[in-house]
Design an enzyme around this catalytic site. Structure first.
Site, PDB file in Angstrom:
ATOM      1  N   CYS A   2      -6.474   2.965 -15.361  1.00  0.00           N
ATOM      2  CA  CYS A   2      -6.778   2.636 -13.976  1.00  0.00           C
ATOM      3  C   CYS A   2      -6.229   3.709 -13.033  1.00  0.00           C
ATOM      4  O   CYS A   2      -5.160   4.251 -13.266  1.00  0.00           O
ATOM      5  CB  CYS A   2      -6.218   1.294 -13.558  1.00  0.00           C
ATOM      6  SG  CYS A   2      -6.707  -0.046 -14.616  1.00  0.00           S
ATOM      7  N   ARG A  27      -9.835   7.910 -14.854  1.00  0.00           N
ATOM      8  CA  ARG A  27      -8.851   7.003 -15.451  1.00  0.00           C
ATOM      9  C   ARG A  27      -9.444   5.658 -15.847  1.00  0.00           C
ATOM     10  O   ARG A  27      -8.791   4.841 -16.481  1.00  0.00           O
ATOM     11  CB  ARG A  27      -7.711   6.763 -14.457  1.00  0.00           C
ATOM     12  CG  ARG A  27      -6.741   7.905 -14.470  1.00  0.00           C
ATOM     13  CD  ARG A  27      -5.587   7.648 -13.567  1.00  0.00           C
ATOM     14  NE  ARG A  27      -4.618   8.684 -13.754  1.00  0.00           N
ATOM     15  CZ  ARG A  27      -3.385   8.512 -14.238  1.00  0.00           C
ATOM     16  NH1 ARG A  27      -2.966   7.311 -14.561  1.00  0.00           N
ATOM     17  NH2 ARG A  27      -2.576   9.514 -14.388  1.00  0.00           N
ATOM     18  N   TRP A  78     -10.001   0.230 -15.596  1.00  0.00           N
ATOM     19  CA  TRP A  78     -10.319   0.229 -17.032  1.00  0.00           C
ATOM     20  C   TRP A  78      -9.747  -1.085 -17.533  1.00  0.00           C
ATOM     21  O   TRP A  78      -8.528  -1.265 -17.598  1.00  0.00           O
ATOM     22  CB  TRP A  78      -9.662   1.417 -17.722  1.00  0.00           C
ATOM     23  CG  TRP A  78     -10.056   1.549 -19.168  1.00  0.00           C
ATOM     24  CD1 TRP A  78     -11.162   2.164 -19.659  1.00  0.00           C
ATOM     25  CD2 TRP A  78      -9.334   1.061 -20.305  1.00  0.00           C
ATOM     26  NE1 TRP A  78     -11.169   2.086 -21.034  1.00  0.00           N
ATOM     27  CE2 TRP A  78     -10.059   1.406 -21.451  1.00  0.00           C
ATOM     28  CE3 TRP A  78      -8.138   0.345 -20.468  1.00  0.00           C
ATOM     29  CZ2 TRP A  78      -9.648   1.089 -22.739  1.00  0.00           C
ATOM     30  CZ3 TRP A  78      -7.733   0.022 -21.753  1.00  0.00           C
ATOM     31  CH2 TRP A  78      -8.496   0.401 -22.876  1.00  0.00           C
ATOM     32  N   ASN A 102      -1.638  -0.189 -11.796  1.00  0.00           N
ATOM     33  CA  ASN A 102      -1.895   0.523 -13.046  1.00  0.00           C
ATOM     34  C   ASN A 102      -0.748   0.174 -13.987  1.00  0.00           C
ATOM     35  O   ASN A 102       0.413   0.412 -13.653  1.00  0.00           O
ATOM     36  CB  ASN A 102      -1.946   2.039 -12.805  1.00  0.00           C
ATOM     37  CG  ASN A 102      -2.110   2.810 -14.105  1.00  0.00           C
ATOM     38  OD1 ASN A 102      -2.743   2.315 -15.034  1.00  0.00           O
ATOM     39  ND2 ASN A 102      -1.533   3.987 -14.181  1.00  0.00           N
ATOM     40  N   GLY A 103      -1.059  -0.387 -15.132  1.00  0.00           N
ATOM     41  CA  GLY A 103      -0.014  -0.812 -16.066  1.00  0.00           C
ATOM     42  C   GLY A 103      -0.326  -2.212 -16.567  1.00  0.00           C
ATOM     43  O   GLY A 103      -1.435  -2.720 -16.387  1.00  0.00           O
ATOM     44  N   GLU A 479     -12.877  15.301 -35.783  1.00  0.00           N
ATOM     45  CA  GLU A 479     -13.135  15.534 -34.366  1.00  0.00           C
ATOM     46  C   GLU A 479     -14.638  15.395 -34.055  1.00  0.00           C
ATOM     47  O   GLU A 479     -15.029  14.842 -33.030  1.00  0.00           O
ATOM     48  CB  GLU A 479     -12.601  16.920 -33.971  1.00  0.00           C
ATOM     49  CG  GLU A 479     -12.998  17.437 -32.604  1.00  0.00           C
ATOM     50  CD  GLU A 479     -12.504  16.612 -31.422  1.00  0.00           C
ATOM     51  OE1 GLU A 479     -11.835  15.585 -31.627  1.00  0.00           O
ATOM     52  OE2 GLU A 479     -12.832  16.977 -30.285  1.00  0.00           O
ATOM     53  N   LYS A 483     -16.221  12.806 -31.370  1.00  0.00           N
ATOM     54  CA  LYS A 483     -17.038  13.280 -30.255  1.00  0.00           C
ATOM     55  C   LYS A 483     -18.397  12.584 -30.261  1.00  0.00           C
ATOM     56  O   LYS A 483     -18.897  12.174 -29.220  1.00  0.00           O
ATOM     57  CB  LYS A 483     -17.271  14.794 -30.329  1.00  0.00           C
ATOM     58  CG  LYS A 483     -16.153  15.672 -29.857  1.00  0.00           C
ATOM     59  CD  LYS A 483     -16.147  15.897 -28.365  1.00  0.00           C
ATOM     60  CE  LYS A 483     -14.917  15.407 -27.676  1.00  0.00           C
ATOM     61  NZ  LYS A 483     -13.629  15.453 -28.255  1.00  0.00           N
ATOM     62  N   GLU A 486     -18.070   8.890 -29.149  1.00  0.00           N
ATOM     63  CA  GLU A 486     -17.791   8.629 -27.743  1.00  0.00           C
ATOM     64  C   GLU A 486     -18.902   9.098 -26.811  1.00  0.00           C
ATOM     65  O   GLU A 486     -19.063   8.547 -25.734  1.00  0.00           O
ATOM     66  CB  GLU A 486     -16.409   9.142 -27.312  1.00  0.00           C
ATOM     67  CG  GLU A 486     -16.161  10.583 -27.449  1.00  0.00           C
ATOM     68  CD  GLU A 486     -14.743  10.999 -27.014  1.00  0.00           C
ATOM     69  OE1 GLU A 486     -13.998  10.203 -26.444  1.00  0.00           O
ATOM     70  OE2 GLU A 486     -14.406  12.174 -27.245  1.00  0.00           O
ATOM     71  N   HIS A 502     -15.589   8.587 -53.594  1.00  0.00           N
ATOM     72  CA  HIS A 502     -14.629   7.501 -53.855  1.00  0.00           C
ATOM     73  C   HIS A 502     -14.927   6.258 -53.014  1.00  0.00           C
ATOM     74  O   HIS A 502     -14.049   5.442 -52.783  1.00  0.00           O
ATOM     75  CB  HIS A 502     -13.207   7.992 -53.587  1.00  0.00           C
ATOM     76  CG  HIS A 502     -12.801   9.090 -54.517  1.00  0.00           C
ATOM     77  ND1 HIS A 502     -12.547   8.895 -55.852  1.00  0.00           N
ATOM     78  CD2 HIS A 502     -12.650  10.430 -54.319  1.00  0.00           C
ATOM     79  CE1 HIS A 502     -12.241  10.037 -56.434  1.00  0.00           C
ATOM     80  NE2 HIS A 502     -12.296  10.987 -55.515  1.00  0.00           N
ATOM     81  N   LYS A 611     -10.099   8.757 -19.186  1.00  0.00           N
ATOM     82  CA  LYS A 611      -9.580  10.082 -19.546  1.00  0.00           C
ATOM     83  C   LYS A 611      -8.103  10.031 -19.924  1.00  0.00           C
ATOM     84  O   LYS A 611      -7.682  10.684 -20.872  1.00  0.00           O
ATOM     85  CB  LYS A 611      -9.797  11.034 -18.359  1.00  0.00           C
ATOM     86  CG  LYS A 611      -9.381  12.460 -18.605  1.00  0.00           C
ATOM     87  CD  LYS A 611     -10.386  13.164 -19.471  1.00  0.00           C
ATOM     88  CE  LYS A 611     -10.011  14.616 -19.748  1.00  0.00           C
ATOM     89  NZ  LYS A 611     -10.670  15.084 -20.977  1.00  0.00           N
TER      90      LYS A 611
HETATM   91  C1  AGP Z   1     -11.210  12.975 -26.481  1.00  0.00           C
HETATM   92  O1  AGP Z   1     -12.541  13.334 -26.357  1.00  0.00           O
HETATM   93  C2  AGP Z   1     -10.911  11.585 -26.244  1.00  0.00           C
HETATM   94  N1  AGP Z   1     -11.504  11.104 -25.045  1.00  0.00           N
HETATM   95  C3  AGP Z   1      -9.527  11.063 -26.560  1.00  0.00           C
HETATM   96  O2  AGP Z   1      -9.507  10.884 -27.931  1.00  0.00           O
HETATM   97  C4  AGP Z   1      -8.291  11.891 -26.148  1.00  0.00           C
HETATM   98  O3  AGP Z   1      -8.237  13.070 -26.860  1.00  0.00           O
HETATM   99  C5  AGP Z   1      -7.021  11.035 -26.388  1.00  0.00           C
HETATM  100  O4  AGP Z   1      -7.087   9.882 -25.609  1.00  0.00           O
HETATM  101  C6  AGP Z   1      -5.742  11.796 -26.115  1.00  0.00           C
HETATM  102  O5  AGP Z   1      -5.670  12.201 -24.788  1.00  0.00           O
HETATM  103  P1  AGP Z   1      -4.592  13.256 -24.326  1.00  0.00           P
HETATM  104  O6  AGP Z   1      -4.898  14.542 -25.012  1.00  0.00           O
HETATM  105  O7  AGP Z   1      -4.768  13.346 -22.839  1.00  0.00           O
HETATM  106  O8  AGP Z   1      -3.251  12.735 -24.717  1.00  0.00           O
END
Ligand code: AGP
Length: 616
Positions: A2, A27, A78, A102-103, A479, A483, A486, A502, A611
């Protein structure tokens, strides 16, 4: 998670409030709201959806009467407690007190029990603080005292902005665990104050800032000519705080809606800058320090964790230093033993990810050496870091992490090369030459538009996608799957190629696409055999490989290629360091971006994400 934003001003503030909120939208962006105090009393507007919806709703509902508002608080949500609904959006209010949070108030159930007769309007934890404050104000406590005493009831993390209609000239800020900064206005806004969970959101309007520490409060009071800002500790004792000058390299954050592609294309230039920093000795002190260690550990979440995993492969193979990478949320709770002669590097683009922050606190408490590798130099982790490894990737606006990932790889490569220099490694010069080649290789990858579109067309028709990689390509496969998930909302999994047989091979049929990362290296032949096992079960395959790999594949799999069940996405030949960059950008970023675009997704703001993940 948030974003929270507040303004106290003698100038019209609604537009600024919404612009600030927009800058914070990364956020969380499932719903948003504002509360305004002015001559017309307390006014509240909340909507489900993005800030644009809030702006239209506000214009319609307020019909301009709140142009005279002198205090405003705003929130971009969020969801944690309660579904994405207008009732659960912030500000939460009982008509007298309004607050944005926020929290998480962890004891919200206990707090609710204090008011058994109350009809709660939301499912949020946030709402449970409000009756405590309003009741104390009815008992004639000053606003600050009412907030302070009410916060004694709360267990959990918060950054809070609070207003009350009986104190129309006051805004209270409180912090525990979650970051919040007060900014002093500049230029036309020199008599205004701003507050936010991220000072970058206030960048266009502030010249100075003061961060709150845990337990501290701030009272911003609007006067007839000037506003005043005072800080207090948790007992209400006034605190003297220094204002620091605030300088921020902005990134025209408000206007563009496709930062992902822009950020992907910035990478060759950014890596070049890291190489220049390396040449100027920015990492020179690290070589001897790392070479003297018994162990190295990388800790992070999501993409940052995968960058750490690449680092672990590099350091073990080339520096022969025992190196591990670990997910931050697991690290802290498994009570790890931290060997004294080790270094723990915490990776985080945002520097605010709570799991990583808590892991850092754990390591600090256990007195091992720590360093923080982050892109946000005013972040909580940067402030707590004993040693800082800045990424200098510039603001990463898209929720998907791209350029921060390659910057993490670049900084790690610099650390490795410095370590190898101290060790007198025979491999160093070849690795260094390969690293210097990365910007040019990435430019080649990024210019390969048609091939990328063709690869995305294959993935867009899949029911599920499995990314496979051996050795260094394994973290890249992880990775890639992250990607793709998401950005495209396709089910995707990253797997070590050799592990396929396996279990996961049971999934294979014509609807599943395997993205096989197959550089022509010492593991290529094994990768090719594993791929044939997949094809024998009817699975479709998209190879990412170089010209030598392509030649072999064309020879061995000519029938499948003719039938269209095997496709090749060509990338330039790579060396041992450049491999992670090239396959990371090609397989993880571009293929995912293009697939998401084909599916009509919002790549910068994927559903359900944020983010900076500031909850555990
Ligand atoms: C990356 O594309 C993601 N949105 C997410 O996994 C991100 O890398 C993760 O939340 C860690 O964030 P940070 O690097 O700001 O700690």
């Amino acid at each position: 998670m948030c974003g929270i934003f507040g303004v106290v001003s003698d100038l019209p503030l609604v537009d600024v409030l919404l612009k600030g909120l927009k800058r914070l939208e990364y956020r969380g962006y499932d719903s948003a709201g504002v509360a305004l105090e002015g001559a017309h009393g307390l006014f509240l507007e909340r909507t489900v959806g993005r800030i644009e919806s809030l702006r239209s709703a506000l214009e319609e509902a307020s019909r301009g009467i709140f142009q005279d508002a002198s205090i405003g608080i705003a929130h971009s949500r969020w969801a944690t407690h309660g579904a994405v609904t207008e009732a659960n959006a912030h500000p939460q209010s009982d008509g007298e007190t309004a607050l944005v949070h926020n929290g998480i108030f962890e004891n919200h159930t206990e707090l609710r029990a204090f008011f058994p007769q109350k009809k709660w309007e939301s499912e949020t934890d946030t709402e449970t603080l409000i009756p405590f404050i309003s009741e104390k104000i009815r008992q004639r406590r000053a606003f600050l005292t009412a907030v302070r005493e009410s916060l004694d009831m709360v267990r959990g993390g918060y950054a809070l902005l609070i207003i009350n209609k009986n104190f129309p000239q006051q805004l209270i800020v409180a912090k525990n665990g979650n970051p919040v900064t007060v900014g002093r206005g500049k230029g036309a806004f020199s008599k205004s104050f701003f507050v936010s969970s991220d000072c970058a959101a206030m960048a266009p309007w502030i010249g100075e800032k003061a961060d709150l520490e845990d337990g501290e409060l701030c009272l911003i009071q609007k006067g007839p000519t000037e506003s005043k800002c005072s800080f207090f500790d948790s007992r209400g004792v006034p605190l003297a705080k220094d204002w620091e000058p605030f300088v921020f390299a902005d990134n025209d954050c408000d206007e563009t809606d496709d930062f992902a592609l822009k950020e992907i294309h910035e990478q060759p230039g950014l890596i070049k800058e890291r190489i220049a920093a390396f040449d100027q000795g920015a990492f020179a002190n690290w070589g001897a320090r790392l070479a003297a260690k018994d162990a190295l550990n990388f800790v992070g979440c999501g993409t940052s964790f995968y960058a750490g995993l690449v680092g672990a492969y590099w350091f073990e193979k080339w520096a022969r230093l025992s190196t591990h990478a670990e997910i931050a949320s697991e690290f802290r709770y498994r009570c790890p033993v931290l060997p004294p002669k080790s270094l723990y590097v915490f990776l985080s683009q945002s520097g605010e990810t709570l799991d990583t922050l808590k892991a850092l606190e754990y390591a600090t408490k256990h007195a091992v050496e720590t360093a923080v590798m982050t892109n946000v130099l005013h972040s909580t982790m940067a402030k707590k870091a004993k040693d800082l490894l800045p990424l200098h990737a510039g603001p990463e606006m898209s929720v998907i992490s791209t350029k921060a990932f390659t910057a993490q790889l670049a900084v790690t490569a610099c650390l490795l090369l410095e370590t190898l220099a101290v060790q007198g490694s025979a491999h160093r010069s070849a690795l260094e030459a390969d690293f210097r080649n990365v910007p040019a290789l990435l430019r080649t990858v990024l210019s390969n538009g048609d091939a990328m579109n063709a690869a995305a067309e294959v993935l867009a028709t899949a029911s599920a996608v499995i990314f496979l990689g051996r050795g260094l390509c394994y973290p890249i496969a992880l990775e890639g799957a992250l990607k793709l998930k998401e950005t495209s909302y396709l089910f995707a999994e990253g797997y070590p190629t050799g592990e396929m047989k396996h279990g996961p091979i049971a999934l294979m049929d014509a609807s599943v696409v395997s993205v096989v990362l197959a550089p022509f290296d010492d593991l290529f032949e094994k990768t090719l055999s594993n791929t044939q096992e997949i094809m024998a079960r009817g699975g479709r395959v998209l190879f990412l490989t170089d010209t030598q790999g392509q030649e072999k594949i064309q020879k061995q799999l000519c029938e499948a290629m003719a039938a269209g069940t095997v496709k090749i996405f060509l990338v330039p030949p790579t060396g041992e360091l450049s491999k992670a960059f090239v396959y990371g950008v090609a397989a993880a970023q571009i293929v995912s971006y293009k697939t998401a675009k084909l599916k009509g997704r919002n790549v910068d703001r994927p559903r359900n994400l944020a983010k900076a993940v500031t909850v555990e």
